[in-house]
Design an enzyme around this catalytic site. Structure first.
Site, PDB file in Angstrom:
ATOM      1  N   LEU A   1      21.412  24.369  34.714  1.00 47.04           N
ATOM      2  CA  LEU A   1      20.441  23.433  35.280  1.00 47.04           C
ATOM      3  C   LEU A   1      19.049  24.042  35.330  1.00 47.04           C
ATOM      4  O   LEU A   1      18.074  23.386  34.987  1.00 47.04           O
ATOM      5  CB  LEU A   1      20.883  23.000  36.670  1.00 47.04           C
ATOM      6  CG  LEU A   1      20.204  21.773  37.272  1.00 47.04           C
ATOM      7  CD1 LEU A   1      20.374  20.559  36.370  1.00 47.04           C
ATOM      8  CD2 LEU A   1      20.775  21.468  38.655  1.00 47.04           C
ATOM      9  N   GLY A   2      18.965  25.292  35.763  1.00 44.18           N
ATOM     10  CA  GLY A   2      17.673  25.971  35.744  1.00 44.18           C
ATOM     11  C   GLY A   2      16.884  25.889  37.034  1.00 44.18           C
ATOM     12  O   GLY A   2      15.674  25.661  37.003  1.00 44.18           O
ATOM     13  N   VAL A   3      17.565  26.058  38.169  1.00 42.06           N
ATOM     14  CA  VAL A   3      16.869  26.069  39.455  1.00 42.06           C
ATOM     15  C   VAL A   3      17.298  27.281  40.264  1.00 42.06           C
ATOM     16  O   VAL A   3      18.389  27.803  40.090  1.00 42.06           O
ATOM     17  CB  VAL A   3      17.143  24.795  40.289  1.00 42.06           C
ATOM     18  CG1 VAL A   3      16.560  23.578  39.629  1.00 42.06           C
ATOM     19  CG2 VAL A   3      18.632  24.617  40.534  1.00 42.06           C
TER      20      VAL A   3
ATOM     21  N   HIS B   1      41.234  41.662  35.223  1.00 44.36           N
ATOM     22  CA  HIS B   1      41.371  43.061  35.639  1.00 44.36           C
ATOM     23  C   HIS B   1      42.727  43.652  35.250  1.00 44.36           C
ATOM     24  O   HIS B   1      42.895  44.876  35.275  1.00 44.36           O
ATOM     25  CB  HIS B   1      41.130  43.210  37.148  1.00 44.36           C
ATOM     26  CG  HIS B   1      42.234  42.729  38.036  1.00 44.36           C
ATOM     27  ND1 HIS B   1      42.202  41.501  38.657  1.00 44.36           N
ATOM     28  CD2 HIS B   1      43.402  43.303  38.411  1.00 44.36           C
ATOM     29  CE1 HIS B   1      43.299  41.355  39.385  1.00 44.36           C
ATOM     30  NE2 HIS B   1      44.035  42.428  39.254  1.00 44.36           N
TER      31      HIS B   1
ATOM     32  N   ASP C   1      37.573  36.352  36.646  1.00 44.18           N
ATOM     33  CA  ASP C   1      38.743  37.237  36.600  1.00 44.18           C
ATOM     34  C   ASP C   1      39.926  36.554  35.923  1.00 44.18           C
ATOM     35  O   ASP C   1      41.069  36.700  36.338  1.00 44.18           O
ATOM     36  CB  ASP C   1      39.135  37.735  37.997  1.00 44.18           C
ATOM     37  CG  ASP C   1      40.021  38.993  37.919  1.00 44.18           C
ATOM     38  OD1 ASP C   1      40.001  39.663  36.873  1.00 44.18           O
ATOM     39  OD2 ASP C   1      40.733  39.271  38.906  1.00 44.18           O
TER      40      ASP C   1
ATOM     41  N   GLY D   1      50.766  44.276  41.430  1.00 45.66           N
ATOM     42  CA  GLY D   1      51.671  43.880  40.355  1.00 45.66           C
ATOM     43  C   GLY D   1      51.824  42.378  40.255  1.00 45.66           C
ATOM     44  O   GLY D   1      52.230  41.849  39.229  1.00 45.66           O
ATOM     45  N   ASN D   2      51.496  41.666  41.353  1.00 46.80           N
ATOM     46  CA  ASN D   2      51.509  40.200  41.334  1.00 46.80           C
ATOM     47  C   ASN D   2      50.295  39.623  40.626  1.00 46.80           C
ATOM     48  O   ASN D   2      50.267  38.426  40.318  1.00 46.80           O
ATOM     49  CB  ASN D   2      51.536  39.634  42.754  1.00 46.80           C
ATOM     50  CG  ASN D   2      52.941  39.492  43.316  1.00 46.80           C
ATOM     51  OD1 ASN D   2      53.339  40.255  44.167  1.00 46.80           O
ATOM     52  ND2 ASN D   2      53.692  38.526  42.810  1.00 46.80           N
ATOM     53  N   SER D   3      49.255  40.422  40.413  1.00 46.44           N
ATOM     54  CA  SER D   3      48.037  39.917  39.786  1.00 46.44           C
ATOM     55  C   SER D   3      48.346  39.258  38.453  1.00 46.44           C
ATOM     56  O   SER D   3      49.018  39.848  37.598  1.00 46.44           O
ATOM     57  CB  SER D   3      47.039  41.060  39.565  1.00 46.44           C
ATOM     58  OG  SER D   3      46.534  41.524  40.788  1.00 46.44           O
TER      59      SER D   3
END
Length: 477
Positions: free
Chosen positions: A311-313, A152, A182, A254-256
């Protein structure tokens, strides 16, 4: 789900459900079936880097596996750690081009006045928005210029400028982004940069002392300290994969993208978000664990996208009612709701109604745990599942696959395993259905017989196969 069950409500009643029709429920939307399909994420690659080779050499980040000395007396000062780590943390300034906006005001005063029309016409004015500037932080992870930050922070930016600790300002380009965690990786053209070492976030413990380093409000590099307040936080920020480290170290706008480090100065997380009513730090900060960060950036650098297992479940957590029906305790596994035909799970013999209790001998208590674990498993890897079936425990070995198609999650191309039941493909009768336990209050309100067991349908997506099959709120599965 067999196609024969999708044809009409009568077939559904005969083959799948025992219905008792009641008046529409006034209950709030309850926990819905969580579709779990593992993923091969088509993470975005910047235009500037679109001509890069399909596969680059692995990123040689430094990994320090030594455990933190938790028996040592806490130092009176963390100045040595701060001095060592600070040069690896940078400020990122972004610039996004302004849009052209047409004001559709031809019939509004004063633009409907003939005098104004001779200047602006009937179509209204076109205004150009001013460029948007943004601030964030980043962490240098290799001495040849790779920097990790939040998606972001750089998403949509046309220009990136990185300010180093020594005063230099360098242009940067986006190598790749992963909106589902993110995390993003950018690069500057420089050598000999001070890079940070990674710690294994899986070894972090609640109560460990940590430092958060970043550029809050753009005022300059700032160091705050606190402890690890919790692990595996999933606050529902809209990401497909959430497994945050929570800390009370002050984190502000700003810490992101900044660093969360242990007392040895090793990276254990990338600061990402705060939970706050004021917009500033209130002691609940969240960081993406370094193990996830390392997995994502390695894949972005090597492949230009994030490769995730599949995996497909379709699975869901064990509610008290479901756990009781299986004769086990709540949290003792996750229930398999559906198995995709031809998927790795199907080939391994998993069935609807199975309860997965362990993955590679690690206990599974929530669907998000197995979702994250499979997503970080390299396709082609062997895994062992412990499954409860018909009251007996079985071990099933399977090979993790790669998601065969892209889906959209939160507007982004992705094959996330953390899709809700009304997202992604709509081929199963129960896709788009939200269910809840039948509690005493709902029995009284809807006059449900005491002997009738099952799950109460609380909502049905209007355009889903479930709605076409005739399912309605108030039905009991």
């Amino acid at each position: 789900m067999p196609e024969s069950l999708v044809c009409d409500s009568e077939a559904v009643m005969n083959h799948l459900l025992q219905f008792t029709r009641f008046s529409r429920s006034s209950l709030a939307l309850a926990a819905s079936t969580l579709v779990f399909a593992g993923a091969l994420t088509a993470a975005t690659v910047s235009e500037a880097d679109s001509s890069a080779p399909a596969k680059a050499p692995p990123l040689a980040v430094q990994i320090d596996t030594k455990p933190v000395n938790r028996d040592a007396m806490e130092p009176a000062s963390f100045s040595k750690v701060a001095k060592r780590v600070a040069p690896s943390v940078v400020k990122i300034t972004t610039e996004t081009k302004g849009r052209t906006v047409t004001l559709d005001n031809s019939d509004a005063f004063p633009f409907n006045d003939p005098m104004f029309r001779q200047f602006f016409g009937r179509r209204g004015r076109q205004l150009r928005e001013a460029p948007q500037a943004g601030l964030g932080s980043g962490v240098i992870i290799s001495n040849d210029g790779y920097i990790v930050t939040n998606n972001h922070v750089v998403e949509g930016a046309n220009r990136l400028t990185v300010s180093l600790d020594d005063g230099r300002e360098l242009k940067a380009r986006v190598i790749g982004r992963d909106p589902q965690t993110d995390v993003a990786i950018i690069k500057v053209d420089a050598k000999g940069l001070p890079s940070i070492s990674f710690a294994e976030s899986s070894k972090v413990e609640v109560g460990d002392r940590v430092l958060a380093i970043g550029n809050p409000f753009g005022i300059g590099e700032t160091v705050t300290t606190g402890i690890v307040s919790a692990k595996s936080r999933r606050p529902g920020l809209g990401l497909a994969y959430e497994d945050f480290i929570q800390t009370d170290a002050a984190i502000n706008p700003g810490n992101s993208g900044g660093a969360l480090v242990d007392i040895e100065g090793r990276l254990i997380g990338i600061n990402t978000a705060i939970l706050s009513r004021s917009g500033g730090s209130q002691g609940v900060g969240l960081a993406v664990p370094s193990d996830i960060v390392r997995n994502v950036v390695d894949s972005l650098v090597q492949h230009g996208k994030v490769v995730r297992g599949y995996l497909g479940v379709s699975i869901q957590n064990l509610t008290p009612a479901l756990a009781e029906s299986f004769g086990i305790k709540p949290g003792a596994g996750v229930a398999v709701i559906d198995v995709e035909s031809g998927s790795p799970a199907d080939k391994a013999g998993l069935r609807s109604g199975d309860v997965i209790s362990t993955l590679n001998n690690k206990t599974i208590s929530e669907s998000s745990e197995i979702s994250l674990a499979i997503s970080q498993t390299e396709p082609g890897s062997k895994i062992t599942l412990e499954v409860l079936r018909d009251g007996k425990t079985e071990k099933i070995d399977t090979t993790v696959g790669t998601q065969p198609r892209n889906r959209r999650v939160n507007g982004e191309e992705d094959d996330s395993s953390a899709l809700s039941s009304n997202n992604g493909s709509d081929t199963g009768v129960l896709n788009g259905v939200s269910v809840a336990d039948i509690d005493p209050a709902s029995r009284r309100e809807m006059n449900i017989p005491a002997k009738l067991r099952g799950a109460l349908i609380t909502d049905v997506a209007p355009d889903s196969a479930s709605a076409r099959a005739g399912l309605k709120p108030g039905d009991v599965i």
